[in-house]
Design a protein around this motif. Structure first.
Motif, mmCIF file in Angstrom:
data_model
loop_
_atom_site.group_PDB
_atom_site.id
_atom_site.type_symbol
_atom_site.label_atom_id
_atom_site.label_comp_id
_atom_site.label_asym_id
_atom_site.label_seq_id
_atom_site.Cartn_x
_atom_site.Cartn_y
_atom_site.Cartn_z
ATOM 1 N N UNK A 32 11.097 -16.444 7.173
ATOM 2 C CA UNK A 32 11.440 -15.456 7.953
ATOM 3 C C UNK A 32 10.397 -14.593 8.408
ATOM 4 N N UNK A 33 9.371 -14.556 7.755
ATOM 5 C CA UNK A 33 8.153 -13.870 8.149
ATOM 6 C C UNK A 33 7.569 -14.510 9.667
ATOM 7 N N UNK A 34 7.625 -15.890 9.604
ATOM 8 C CA UNK A 34 7.021 -16.405 10.594
ATOM 9 C C UNK A 34 8.018 -16.145 12.027
ATOM 10 N N UNK A 35 9.444 -16.544 11.645
ATOM 11 C CA UNK A 35 10.506 -16.095 12.759
ATOM 12 C C UNK A 35 10.272 -14.578 13.129
ATOM 13 N N UNK A 36 9.817 -13.743 12.346
ATOM 14 C CA UNK A 36 9.747 -12.405 12.689
ATOM 15 C C UNK A 36 8.643 -12.305 13.788
ATOM 16 N N UNK A 37 7.358 -12.834 13.332
ATOM 17 C CA UNK A 37 6.428 -12.504 14.423
ATOM 18 C C UNK A 37 6.750 -13.278 15.649
ATOM 19 N N UNK A 38 7.286 -14.487 15.768
ATOM 20 C CA UNK A 38 7.668 -15.061 17.064
ATOM 21 C C UNK A 38 8.796 -14.388 17.808
ATOM 22 N N UNK A 39 9.742 -13.517 17.104
ATOM 23 C CA UNK A 39 10.629 -12.710 17.706
ATOM 24 C C UNK A 39 10.127 -11.348 18.129
ATOM 25 N N UNK A 40 8.946 -11.026 17.458
ATOM 26 C CA UNK A 40 8.540 -9.536 17.571
ATOM 27 C C UNK A 40 9.641 -8.632 16.869
ATOM 28 N N UNK A 41 10.009 -8.771 15.869
ATOM 29 C CA UNK A 41 11.323 -8.349 15.117
ATOM 30 C C UNK A 41 11.115 -6.735 14.936
ATOM 31 N N UNK A 42 9.966 -6.428 14.538
ATOM 32 C CA UNK A 42 9.853 -4.925 13.989
ATOM 33 C C UNK A 42 9.180 -4.283 15.103
ATOM 34 N N UNK A 43 8.852 -4.665 16.356
ATOM 35 C CA UNK A 43 8.113 -3.864 17.162
ATOM 36 C C UNK A 43 8.434 -2.548 17.525
ATOM 37 N N UNK A 44 9.757 -2.037 17.428
ATOM 38 C CA UNK A 44 10.580 -1.073 17.976
ATOM 39 C C UNK A 44 10.360 -0.010 16.844
ATOM 40 N N UNK A 45 9.616 -0.358 15.549
ATOM 41 C CA UNK A 45 9.746 0.667 14.455
ATOM 42 C C UNK A 45 8.264 1.124 14.384
ATOM 43 N N UNK A 46 7.478 1.220 15.375
ATOM 44 C CA UNK A 46 6.345 2.115 15.191
ATOM 45 C C UNK A 46 5.138 1.414 14.779
ATOM 46 N N UNK A 47 3.988 2.020 14.478
ATOM 47 C CA UNK A 47 2.966 1.269 13.665
ATOM 48 C C UNK A 47 3.114 0.395 12.576
ATOM 49 N N UNK A 48 4.169 0.682 11.674
ATOM 50 C CA UNK A 48 4.346 0.134 10.723
ATOM 51 C C UNK A 48 5.066 -1.093 10.967
#
Length: 374
Positions: A32-48
């Motif tokens: 899931x971590x790898x899929x997250x970076x390839x989908x840019x999953x959490x970019x809408x949640x700021x710096x964190x």
């Protein structure tokens, strides 16, 4: 003709790994971590969100530590080096070959666009590219190592250490010799990085197996240490497991420059100290995580092809990145169930037939239906 029920098919996806069920759940976290970076999953949640997304790339390092653990545990019960390698290749090669060939053919006819690494190095999806992938030698040529699927570079790394790691796993090895081997593998990784800067193509060290030997060996050491940790008091194991979880979270939400090492140590710590029993299973040993962890290999390897489908289909495109992550994960899960049932499970069964069952059946080599306590 035998017709399986839906429950029977599902039972194949809930494999029994005994006391180390939680490692299966951890495999899903890594995928899931790898899929997250390839989908840019959490970019809408700021710096964190940016930090968590970027740290998704270390899911591969978690896989490598877990793989070292699995190599150590399965090799000693395999009945010999040849049987071990044969079984592991039947585990990893069929799905890899299938997806590599699909990507290659789709690129050949223009359905699948050229990947970023292919454009970066200016290479083509030609016969040399395909041959290097099919022989698991692509990691030694950075130009084509990650050019077809965009994640396949790690599979030749795994195969290399399938072949090499058992050679340094004598059961009676002294602690000083283990430390010497571990430090030697760290030096080898450092020398590979130096060669990258001086002579090799850009980023070559990232794709070469020499860079990751210490991670595999750490996983192998964790297998030995887990057996020794059985003598610890339950309260000590809980405390040490909590420390490993805290370290994992710190690695996930920070950018220290040492995140790969933090994830590796945290993963090894969980393997060593995490207790799993009938009375205590924990989140990672629950059915959803066992299910997703059982198909994690396909989740990892096939998600770039699914992402292309999501991008190309207006009906599948999401309004937010986190929603896109959810859509990609859902579709990849559906695809992975199919590939597991049609490719992974049959090839594992064939591996058992060709290379025999282990003299001492090991839970990590079992394809028996998974049974949780009520």
């Amino acid at each position: 003709m035998v017709v399986r029920s839906g429950a029977a098919w599902m039972s194949l996806l809930l494999r029994n790994y005994g006391e180390t069920d939680f490692i299966t759940g951890l495999r899903f976290i890594a995928a899931a971590m790898v899929i997250a970076i390839h989908t840019q999953a959490f970019r809408d949640f700021g710096a964190l969100g940016n930090v968590i997304t970027d740290n998704g790339k270390y899911g591969v390092h978690i896989f490598f530590v877990i793989s070292g653990f699995t190599i150590a545990r399965t090799y000693r019960s395999s009945g010999g080096y040849g049987r071990f390698v044969g079984r592991r290749m039947m585990r990893i090669a069929p799905l890899y070959y299938l997806l590599i060939l699909i990507a290659f053919l789709l690129m050949q006819n223009g359905t699948l666009p050229r990947g970023g690494w292919m454009d970066y190095y200016g290479v083509e999806p030609d016969s040399y590219n395909l041959l290097m992938h099919l022989t698991f030698l692509s990691g030694f040529d950075a130009r084509i190592a990650n050019s077809l699927l965009g994640v396949e570079w790690s599979i030749p790394v795994e195969v290399f250490w399938y072949l090499v790691l058992p050679l340094v796993l004598p059961v009676t090895m002294q602690a000083k010799r283990r430390l010497a081997i571990f430090l030697g593998l760290l030096v080898l990784a450092g020398l590979t990085r130096v060669a990258d800067h001086l002579w090799l193509p850009d980023h070559a060290a990232h794709f070469m197996p020499f860079s990751y030997g210490a991670l595999f060996y750490l996983g192998a050491l964790a297998e030995t240490w887990r057996n020794q940790a059985r003598d610890l008091a339950p309260r000590q194991r809980v405390t040490l497991t909590g420390a490993a979880i805290v370290l994992f979270v710190i690695a996930l939400v920070t950018d220290t420059g040492l995140n790969a090492a933090l994830f590796a140590v945290a993963t090894a710590g969980l393997i060593v100290w995490r207790e799993s029993s009938v009375t205590y299973r924990g989140m990672l040993s629950r059915r959803p995580f066992i299910f997703l962890g059982s198909i994690s290999y396909s989740l990892y390897l096939s998600h770039p092809l699914v992402l292309h489908l999501v991008v190309m289909s207006p009906m599948l495109q999401a309004d937010t990145r986190i929603a896109g992550f959810g859509v990609a994960l859902l579709l990849t899960t559906a695809f992975s169930v199919v590939t597991y049932l049609l490719v992974e499970y049959p090839s594992n069964a064939l591996g058992r037939k060709l290379f025999g069952l282990s003299p001492s059946p090991d839970p990590h080599e079992s394809d028996q239906p998974h049974r949780h306590p009520a």
